[in-house]
Write an enzyme that holds these catalytic residues in place. Structure first.
Site, PDB file in Angstrom:
ATOM      1  N   GLU A 219      31.005  44.611  42.754  1.00 19.95           N
ATOM      2  CA  GLU A 219      30.932  43.585  41.559  1.00 19.95           C
ATOM      3  C   GLU A 219      30.845  42.148  42.106  1.00 19.95           C
ATOM      4  O   GLU A 219      31.465  41.494  41.509  1.00 19.95           O
ATOM      5  CB  GLU A 219      32.182  43.664  40.586  1.00 19.95           C
ATOM      6  CG  GLU A 219      32.297  45.037  39.883  1.00 19.95           C
ATOM      7  CD  GLU A 219      33.156  44.874  38.511  1.00 19.95           C
ATOM      8  OE1 GLU A 219      33.825  44.079  38.498  1.00 19.95           O
ATOM      9  OE2 GLU A 219      32.939  45.898  37.713  1.00 19.95           O
TER      10      GLU A 219
ATOM     11  N   ASN B  26      29.247  49.720  37.557  1.00 16.17           N
ATOM     12  CA  ASN B  26      30.469  49.983  37.052  1.00 16.17           C
ATOM     13  C   ASN B  26      30.156  49.629  35.521  1.00 16.17           C
ATOM     14  O   ASN B  26      29.800  48.240  35.254  1.00 16.17           O
ATOM     15  CB  ASN B  26      31.330  48.747  37.492  1.00 16.17           C
ATOM     16  CG  ASN B  26      31.836  49.124  39.161  1.00 16.17           C
ATOM     17  OD1 ASN B  26      31.318  50.150  39.532  1.00 16.17           O
ATOM     18  ND2 ASN B  26      32.241  48.112  39.792  1.00 16.17           N
TER      19      ASN B  26
ATOM     20  N   TRP C 181      37.277  55.407  36.736  1.00 15.69           N
ATOM     21  CA  TRP C 181      38.248  54.482  37.332  1.00 15.69           C
ATOM     22  C   TRP C 181      39.330  54.490  36.347  1.00 15.69           C
ATOM     23  O   TRP C 181      39.380  54.145  35.409  1.00 15.69           O
ATOM     24  CB  TRP C 181      37.629  53.097  36.999  1.00 15.69           C
ATOM     25  CG  TRP C 181      38.445  51.942  37.796  1.00 15.69           C
ATOM     26  CD1 TRP C 181      39.310  51.255  37.343  1.00 15.69           C
ATOM     27  CD2 TRP C 181      38.447  51.940  39.323  1.00 15.69           C
ATOM     28  NE1 TRP C 181      40.056  50.511  38.362  1.00 15.69           N
ATOM     29  CE2 TRP C 181      39.284  50.884  39.448  1.00 15.69           C
ATOM     30  CE3 TRP C 181      37.690  52.112  40.317  1.00 15.69           C
ATOM     31  CZ2 TRP C 181      39.866  50.171  40.354  1.00 15.69           C
ATOM     32  CZ3 TRP C 181      38.223  51.848  41.614  1.00 15.69           C
ATOM     33  CH2 TRP C 181      39.198  50.591  41.659  1.00 15.69           C
TER      34      TRP C 181
ATOM     35  N   LYS D 134      44.071  52.289  33.526  1.00 15.15           N
ATOM     36  CA  LYS D 134      42.917  53.120  33.332  1.00 15.15           C
ATOM     37  C   LYS D 134      43.081  54.623  34.038  1.00 15.15           C
ATOM     38  O   LYS D 134      42.275  55.369  34.002  1.00 15.15           O
ATOM     39  CB  LYS D 134      41.754  52.567  33.904  1.00 15.15           C
ATOM     40  CG  LYS D 134      41.284  51.469  33.088  1.00 15.15           C
ATOM     41  CD  LYS D 134      39.912  50.713  33.083  1.00 15.15           C
ATOM     42  CE  LYS D 134      39.770  49.336  32.571  1.00 15.15           C
ATOM     43  NZ  LYS D 134      40.621  48.360  32.910  1.00 15.15           N
TER      44      LYS D 134
HETATM   45  C1  GCU Z   1      36.274  46.499  37.733  1.00 15.84           C
HETATM   46  C2  GCU Z   1      36.578  46.315  39.108  1.00 15.84           C
HETATM   47  C3  GCU Z   1      38.084  47.097  39.330  1.00 15.84           C
HETATM   48  C4  GCU Z   1      38.900  46.894  38.141  1.00 15.84           C
HETATM   49  C5  GCU Z   1      38.342  47.382  36.931  1.00 15.84           C
HETATM   50  C6  GCU Z   1      39.035  47.272  35.711  1.00 15.84           C
HETATM   51  O1  GCU Z   1      35.030  47.159  37.672  1.00 15.84           O
HETATM   52  O2  GCU Z   1      35.762  46.864  40.022  1.00 15.84           O
HETATM   53  O3  GCU Z   1      38.716  46.722  40.620  1.00 15.84           O
HETATM   54  O4  GCU Z   1      40.053  47.309  38.300  1.00 15.84           O
HETATM   55  O5  GCU Z   1      37.122  46.836  36.834  1.00 15.84           O
HETATM   56  O6  GCU Z   1      38.760  46.195  35.072  1.00 15.84           O
HETATM   57  O7  GCU Z   1      39.757  48.236  35.439  1.00 15.84           O
END
Ligand code: GCU
Length: 743
Positions: A376, A431, A511, A532
């Protein structure tokens, strides 16, 4: 033979002193390695954890050195930069908190009283990544430190933390019924200190080769090679190399071949092998990132239980022990450096050095199939020539150091799909958080379909997706942003269906498998955590969504009733959801058979409740049960309520369907000039508060298209507290007085 001693005990940790003079005499506290000074303050929210320089002091026993032996200190992880002093003299400086580095101390040892001082720093700076990201940047000697004594002639100890041996298996797969696959295994070694020849053993075959200018190469032909075949059969060979000095190194390797097809996805050893898995951060409640081998093992056990066949080891180089576990368990890995979120003009050298160390130190792991250039990186930086150049140099470096793997990049959802960024790495992945941070879940499907039809020749994956869930929060009407387990389940059920319909996604990574520390966060009823995860940060609670993935991926027969933490329920008829990899599920209430359903993975029942009930689900010998109780009032402990939130005023059933509401998309509302005018005023305030979003929306047609498909409520939720709930309610009341324009 080399002698390796772990320097794990009797370190004096000193915080809050100015320089080495003070650090040498300060009282400090006795600590053992692995150690981080942010184990507590890095996980409690407030983004106020200690970032600065701390010192580690050790009285180092002088080792006996004979016949030209050499003494090295070996650091597996000093975050984020380190200065190493012996007896007051600075011997080394290292930048990068996740890779191994060594210091030759041979000539610097004194007879007695050797004093080792290490200054470790995790301060904010403008050249060492990571500096802006959604995780805690723990500081400390959080992995092991060793004293390594090697003979005069020894395998390289001075090349970017590598171990002086590189094994490159090239597999020829069996074709049209031929017996078995074969492999040519090239073993290269680098030696220092006038080695003459090397003896290499692979698969019970031993060969010798002369060492010329410190380098030698030996080839082995494995006719009926035993393939490293992912989770099915992660077979590992061992290559052992020995010099006449007696120095020896052993490294395990795997023989496998893979390819990635833009239309058909990932192939392992010639067969379709869709990569379906999760991501992992290296931290845990109470330990910070100072993980023990047992903690690494437990994480791998949970990866195996869910049935993942791939891991994205974000956002940095992980511990050798964990890459080893991936080799041993057949888990395919996306490895990456922490070039993340925001490009720093002075950071290019650090990206290159972190990538060089990542590849040189991890080249031999069969589990790793790609090197991640960035994550990102355009979230907070414009796509300009400097950013592109940094990525091109990284991409070239990867291909120079490793001809066998792919380069990849994890792209933020706002990155235009026709951006030149996407042309740099070999493969890409996005993402996407539609249905959590913004928009609706189905926009994920639309995004990938749009991308894939625009670029059918490109390999595309799904590198991040997720929804936060606090296991304490529950609702009979789960909704985006309520942090309930029930919403997290609905979200992931949608994503799994979406993925199953798109086999060309070369890899998908949830994630995240585990909640993790993001000390800047304070939401969802937790301080300093990103929730998450499918499992809580202490590894003690597997959330309901964990079992959804287990139902899709695991071969271990099981049955799981969701909602065990949702005991008090106000609804007269409640939903009982069951996840299982069994073909049918029978439901019992208070021991009485209610219904049997044939299905796949997700089984939904509805039962009337009037008191306390034992609900059981059975599939053959597999059984699970929970207790639910009819309640008159909503259990307030189930609700994530931000100060001032108007809880549950938003109930679509009460809306006049023939009039506009915040439940309509911006595109629908735009059809009515009157409705649009009202909305524009408020959304202007919302986006203006997020300069970066406003900027990116203004000149980003893709994002504008995306937003047209977002409901007004979704968009306003993005604005966070800028738009007060009562303003949203007033807006909705106004819209409800405007008849919808019929086409
Ligand atoms: C982004 C990022 C992560 C972050 C995630 C989130 O995509 O790459 O490092 O933790 O979003 O917002 O949970």
């Amino acid at each position: 033979m080399r002698k390796v001693t772990e320097l794990d005990k009797n370190w004096i940790f000193v915080k809050g002193v100015k320089g080495i003079a003070e650090a040498r005499v300060a009282e400090g506290v006795l600590v053992s390695l692995p150690h981080t000074w942010n184990a507590a303050d890095g996980q409690d929210g407030g983004n106020d954890y200690y970032r600065g320089t701390c010192w580690y002091r050790l009285a180092l026993q002088r080792p006996e050195l004979k016949d030209g032996e050499r003494a090295y200190l070996e650091f597996d992880g000093a975050a984020m930069t380190a200065d190493v002093y012996l007896n007051g003299e600075k011997l080394a400086h290292h930048e990068g908190g996740y890779s191994r580095f060594r210091v030759d101390i041979t000539e610097k040892l004194i007879e007695t009283g050797n004093e080792l001082m290490v200054a470790v720093d995790n301060s904010d700076n403008s050249r060492v990544y990571p500096q802006k990201a959604d995780f805690t940047f723990y500081g400390g000697l959080y992995r092991m430190v060793r004293l390594v004594i090697v003979p005069k002639a020894h395998f390289s100890m001075d090349y970017y933390g590598g171990n002086g041996i590189k094994v490159t298996p090239v597999v020829t797969l069996a074709e049209n019924g031929e017996e078995t696959a074969s492999a040519v295994v090239t073993v290269e070694i680098w030696a220092e200190g006038s080695a003459e020849y090397v003896t290499v053993t692979v698969a019970d075959e031993t060969k010798q080769a002369a060492v010329t200018d410190g380098y030698a190469k030996v080839e082995f032909h494995l006719e009926a090679v035993h393939l490293w075949d992912g989770v099915e059969d992660p077979y590992l060979y061992t290559a052992r190399a020995e010099l006449e000095s007696g120095d020896a190194v052993e490294v395990r390797f795997g023989c496998r071949s893979f390819r990635i097809d833009p239309q058909e996805g990932f192939f392992l050893n010639g067969r379709s092998y869709p990569l379906r898995g999760v991501s992992r951060h290296q931290d845990r409640k109470g330990a910070g990132n100072a993980l023990t081998p047992a903690m690494h093992q437990e994480d791998m056990d949970i990866v195996k239980e869910i049935g993942a066949n791939t891991l994205r080891l974000a956002h940095y180089q992980h511990a050798q022990e964990f890459y080893d576990l991936c080799d041993e368990n057949g888990i395919i890995v996306w490895a990456e450096i922490p070039y993340i979120t925001m490009h720093m003009n002075g950071g290019k050298e650090n990206t290159l050095s972190q990538m060089r160390e990542l590849i040189i130190q991890n080249y031999n792991h069969p589990s790793i199939i790609c090197w991640g250039l960035s994550n990102e990186i355009t979230a907070a930086s414009a796509v300009n020539e400097e950013l592109l150049e940094n990525h091109r140099e990284l991409n070239d470096l990867c291909h120079e150091l490793d001809k066998t793997r792919k380069t990849v990049m994890a792209d933020v959802f706002m990155l235009e799909i026709d951006s030149p960024m996407l042309e740099i790495p070999d493969i890409n992945s996005y993402n996407l958080y539609f249905g959590w941070y913004l928009g609706e879940m189905k926009q994920t499907d639309e995004f990938f379909d749009e991308y894939h039809s625009a670029y059918p020749e490109r390999c595309i994956g799904f590198s991040e997706y997720g929804a936060d869930a606090n296991p304490a929060y529950h609702s009979a009407k789960p909704d985006r942003g309520d942090y309930t387990e029930e919403y997290q389940c609905i979200y992931h059920e949608h994503m799994l269906r979406m993925i199953e319909e798109r086999p060309w996604l070369w890899a998908t990574h949830v994630w995240n498998l585990f909640d993790f520390a993001a000390d800047g966060r304070d939401e969802g009823g937790k301080h300093g955590e990103n929730q998450k995860g499918l499992v809580t940060i202490d590894r003690k609670t597997k959330k309901d969504a964990f079992y959804l993935y287990k139902a899709y991926w695991s071969r271990e027969n099981f049955i799981h009733i969701c909602g065990r933490r949702y005991v008090d329920r106000t609804e007269e008829v409640t939903k009982i959801k069951v996840y299982s990899n069994q073909p049918s599920v029978a439901l019992y209430v208070d021991g009485i058979f209610v219904e049997e359903q044939k299905g796949s993975r997700v089984f939904e029942f509805e039962i009337p409740i009037s008191g306390s009930h034992k609900v059981a689900a059975q599939a053959g010998e597999y059984r699970d049960e929970i207790i639910v109780k009819k309640a008159d009032e909503i259990n307030k402990e189930y609700l994530f309520v931000k100060e001032g939130d108007i809880v549950n005023w938003f109930d679509k059933e009460d809306f006049h369907e023939d009039c506009y509401s915040v439940g309509d998309t911006l595109g629908e509302i735009a059809k009515s000039p009157e409705a649009n005018a009202i909305v524009q005023k408020l959304t202007a305030k919302a986006t203006a508060s997020r300069g970066d979003v406003a900027e990116s929306v203004k000149d980003n047609p893709a994002l504008q298209r995306m937003m047209q498909r977002m409901t007004l409520q979704s968009m306003l939720k993005q604005a966070g507290d800028v738009i007060k709930p009562e303003e949203i309610k007033a807006l909705n009341d106004a819209l409800q007085r405007i008849k919808k324009v019929t086409d």
